[in-house]
Design a protein around this motif. Structure first.
Motif, PDB file in Angstrom:
ATOM      1  N   UNK A 160       0.845  -1.189   0.000  1.00 46.08           N
ATOM      2  CA  UNK A 160       0.000   0.000   0.000  1.00 46.08           C
ATOM      3  C   UNK A 160       0.885   1.244   0.000  1.00 46.08           C
ATOM      4  N   UNK A 161       0.674   2.131  -0.952  1.00 43.25           N
ATOM      5  CA  UNK A 161       1.432   3.380  -0.998  1.00 43.25           C
ATOM      6  C   UNK A 161       1.199   4.195   0.271  1.00 43.25           C
ATOM      7  N   UNK A 162       2.267   4.834   0.754  1.00 42.73           N
ATOM      8  CA  UNK A 162       2.251   5.728   1.914  1.00 42.73           C
ATOM      9  C   UNK A 162       2.151   5.010   3.254  1.00 42.73           C
ATOM     10  N   UNK A 163       2.064   3.676   3.234  1.00 44.60           N
ATOM     11  CA  UNK A 163       2.139   2.932   4.487  1.00 44.60           C
ATOM     12  C   UNK A 163       3.595   2.610   4.759  1.00 44.60           C
ATOM     13  N   UNK A 164       4.027   2.776   5.974  1.00 46.77           N
ATOM     14  CA  UNK A 164       5.429   2.596   6.312  1.00 46.77           C
ATOM     15  C   UNK A 164       5.671   1.241   6.956  1.00 46.77           C
ATOM     16  N   UNK A 165       5.194   1.056   8.160  1.00 45.37           N
ATOM     17  CA  UNK A 165       5.437  -0.179   8.896  1.00 45.37           C
ATOM     18  C   UNK A 165       4.403  -0.285  10.010  1.00 45.37           C
ATOM     19  N   UNK A 166       4.429  -1.384  10.729  1.00 48.70           N
ATOM     20  CA  UNK A 166       3.504  -1.516  11.849  1.00 48.70           C
ATOM     21  C   UNK A 166       4.054  -2.499  12.869  1.00 48.70           C
ATOM     22  N   UNK A 167       3.590  -2.337  14.101  1.00 52.33           N
ATOM     23  CA  UNK A 167       3.908  -3.253  15.178  1.00 52.33           C
ATOM     24  C   UNK A 167       2.680  -4.093  15.491  1.00 52.33           C
ATOM     25  N   UNK A 168       2.937  -5.342  15.826  1.00 55.01           N
ATOM     26  CA  UNK A 168       1.887  -6.184  16.386  1.00 55.01           C
ATOM     27  C   UNK A 168       2.118  -6.251  17.890  1.00 55.01           C
ATOM     28  N   UNK A 169       1.167  -5.781  18.653  1.00 53.54           N
ATOM     29  CA  UNK A 169       1.239  -5.777  20.114  1.00 53.54           C
ATOM     30  C   UNK A 169       0.058  -6.597  20.612  1.00 53.54           C
ATOM     31  N   UNK A 170       0.316  -7.850  20.980  1.00 52.76           N
ATOM     32  CA  UNK A 170      -0.787  -8.742  21.335  1.00 52.76           C
ATOM     33  C   UNK A 170      -1.689  -8.952  20.136  1.00 52.76           C
ATOM     34  N   UNK A 171      -2.950  -8.568  20.267  1.00 51.30           N
ATOM     35  CA  UNK A 171      -3.887  -8.678  19.131  1.00 51.30           C
ATOM     36  C   UNK A 171      -4.235  -7.309  18.554  1.00 51.30           C
ATOM     37  N   UNK A 230     -12.840  -2.225  18.594  1.00 47.76           N
ATOM     38  CA  UNK A 230     -12.228  -1.107  19.307  1.00 47.76           C
ATOM     39  C   UNK A 230     -11.783  -1.571  20.694  1.00 47.76           C
ATOM     40  N   UNK A 231     -10.486  -1.731  20.849  1.00 50.62           N
ATOM     41  CA  UNK A 231      -9.893  -2.078  22.142  1.00 50.62           C
ATOM     42  C   UNK A 231      -8.466  -1.577  22.142  1.00 50.62           C
ATOM     43  N   UNK A 232      -8.034  -1.030  23.250  1.00 55.80           N
ATOM     44  CA  UNK A 232      -6.675  -0.500  23.349  1.00 55.80           C
ATOM     45  C   UNK A 232      -5.822  -1.293  24.331  1.00 55.80           C
ATOM     46  N   UNK A 233      -6.424  -2.185  25.078  1.00 58.33           N
ATOM     47  CA  UNK A 233      -5.704  -2.958  26.084  1.00 58.33           C
ATOM     48  C   UNK A 233      -5.497  -4.383  25.597  1.00 58.33           C
ATOM     49  N   UNK A 234      -4.304  -4.899  25.805  1.00 61.04           N
ATOM     50  CA  UNK A 234      -3.991  -6.251  25.348  1.00 61.04           C
ATOM     51  C   UNK A 234      -2.841  -6.811  26.183  1.00 61.04           C
ATOM     52  N   UNK A 235      -2.474  -8.056  25.918  1.00 60.82           N
ATOM     53  CA  UNK A 235      -1.320  -8.695  26.539  1.00 60.82           C
ATOM     54  C   UNK A 235      -0.405  -9.178  25.424  1.00 60.82           C
ATOM     55  N   UNK A 236       0.877  -8.834  25.516  1.00 57.99           N
ATOM     56  CA  UNK A 236       1.828  -9.369  24.547  1.00 57.99           C
ATOM     57  C   UNK A 236       3.007  -9.970  25.287  1.00 57.99           C
ATOM     58  N   UNK A 237       3.762 -10.812  24.589  1.00 56.59           N
ATOM     59  CA  UNK A 237       4.870 -11.539  25.205  1.00 56.59           C
ATOM     60  C   UNK A 237       6.193 -11.099  24.612  1.00 56.59           C
ATOM     61  N   UNK A 297      -0.626  -4.154  28.555  1.00 53.61           N
ATOM     62  CA  UNK A 297      -0.416  -2.791  28.061  1.00 53.61           C
ATOM     63  C   UNK A 297      -1.731  -2.210  27.568  1.00 53.61           C
ATOM     64  N   UNK A 298      -1.782  -0.892  27.551  1.00 55.19           N
ATOM     65  CA  UNK A 298      -2.896  -0.148  26.964  1.00 55.19           C
ATOM     66  C   UNK A 298      -2.260   0.936  26.104  1.00 55.19           C
ATOM     67  N   UNK A 299      -2.382   0.813  24.789  1.00 57.09           N
ATOM     68  CA  UNK A 299      -1.662   1.713  23.884  1.00 57.09           C
ATOM     69  C   UNK A 299      -2.182   3.148  23.951  1.00 57.09           C
ATOM     70  N   UNK A 300      -3.322   3.367  24.596  1.00 57.55           N
ATOM     71  CA  UNK A 300      -3.836   4.732  24.774  1.00 57.55           C
ATOM     72  C   UNK A 300      -3.278   5.381  26.033  1.00 57.55           C
ATOM     73  N   UNK A 301      -2.582   4.602  26.869  1.00 59.65           N
ATOM     74  CA  UNK A 301      -2.124   5.110  28.167  1.00 59.65           C
ATOM     75  C   UNK A 301      -0.617   5.031  28.362  1.00 59.65           C
ATOM     76  N   UNK A 302       0.079   4.186  27.566  1.00 61.18           N
ATOM     77  CA  UNK A 302       1.532   4.043  27.699  1.00 61.18           C
ATOM     78  C   UNK A 302       2.157   3.912  26.313  1.00 61.18           C
ATOM     79  N   UNK A 303       3.434   4.281  26.229  1.00 60.79           N
ATOM     80  CA  UNK A 303       4.196   4.121  24.990  1.00 60.79           C
ATOM     81  C   UNK A 303       4.745   2.698  24.936  1.00 60.79           C
TER      82      UNK A 303
END
Length: 264
Positions: free
Chosen positions: A27-38, A90-97, A105-111
């Motif tokens: 996709x043009x203009x998309x750079x990269x992404x992280x997977x954090x839990x789900x 719509x969810x901002x809280x998850x668990x990752x390993x 983590x909650x991506x709306x509350x922590x980096x």
């Protein structure tokens, strides 16, 4: 603070690790992404992008992802990403390993930056048993929880109470007992002088404001992370610098090692 004339800068040479695919070939203009839990957290070069196409592509590549957000700039003293919901659940809280540890983590509350997992594993390797450690800007506990695998005692502190509450949940699910949590302003640390063998200061954009106070409580080594160019490093009293990450054309994230008995 006087500059150390014998500064050493080395390149971080992480061992190979799994990376999520880049999107720019799809996709043009998309750079990269992280997977954090789900949750997928996406970087884009600009807003001229078909977000429905982006959502479809990410969900088709990553079957476990339920939510997709756009990641914007880090803002404020608490270093929280400004995020925008793209689609899915719509969810901002998850668990990752990471490195054998589960993180709430909650991506709306922590980096959250999972690309630094290997750096945090390196930190674990350099720590000695029986050390007393301060994780001065703990957030959700990225450094503290990695270090808790060692036979050490850790105080994890932060101004961000939401991050510390997430860390408390992580302690419970990992059954970790060698971390104490304190909410404070790191400009005024509630500790005696020279009480910690090692202190970590992971606050790259603001760390210069805190070095004096962090050194006050450091008996041996203060390790700081700073967003800087190489020229500025000479003005900081570190005996070793490691280049951790590229940030932009001339800016990088460096880790510096400071012997605090050299700081007045």
């Amino acid at each position: 603070m006087s500059a150390d004339k014998s500064i050493e800068i080395v390149e971080c040479n992480p061992s190979p690790k799994r990376k999520t695919p880049r999107l720019h070939d799809i996709i043009d203009n998309a750079s990269s992404y992280y997977i954090i839990g789900d949750i997928a957290l996406v970087n884009v070069k600009n807003q001229k992008i078909d977000f429905n196409q982006l959502l479809t592509a990410i969900l088709s590549i990553n079957k476990n992802v339920k939510s997709v957000f756009l990641r914007k700039k880090v803002k404020g003293e608490l270093r929280i990403n400004d995020i925008e919901f793209i689609g899915g659940e719509y969810k901002t809280k998850t668990i990752y390993k990471e490195n054998g540890v589960k993180f709430v983590v909650d991506i709306s509350k922590v980096y959250v930056n999972p690309s630094l997992a290997n750096e945090r594993l390196n930190i674990r390797k350099e720590v000695n048993d029986n050390e007393k450690i301060l994780d001065a800007f703990a957030g959700y506990g990225a450094i503290s929880l990695n270090l808790a695998k060692k036979d050490v005692y850790i105080i994890a502190g932060d101004l961000n109470i939401d991050g510390l509450l997430l860390l408390k949940e992580s302690l419970q699910i990992n059954k970790i007992y060698n971390i104490d949590i304190i909410n404070y302003d790191a400009r005024f640390l509630p500790f005696r002088d020279k009480v910690f063998n090692r202190v970590y200061g992971d606050n790259p954009t603001m760390i210069k404001d805190f070095i004096q106070e962090l050194c006050r409580v450091t008996k041996e080594i203060l390790e700081i992370y700073i967003l800087s160019d190489e020229n500025e490093l000479a003005r900081l009293n570190a005996f070793k610098w490691i280049k951790i990450n590229d940030y932009s054309k001339n800016l990088f994230i460096f880790k510096g090692y400071i012997r605090c008995n050299n700081i007045n």
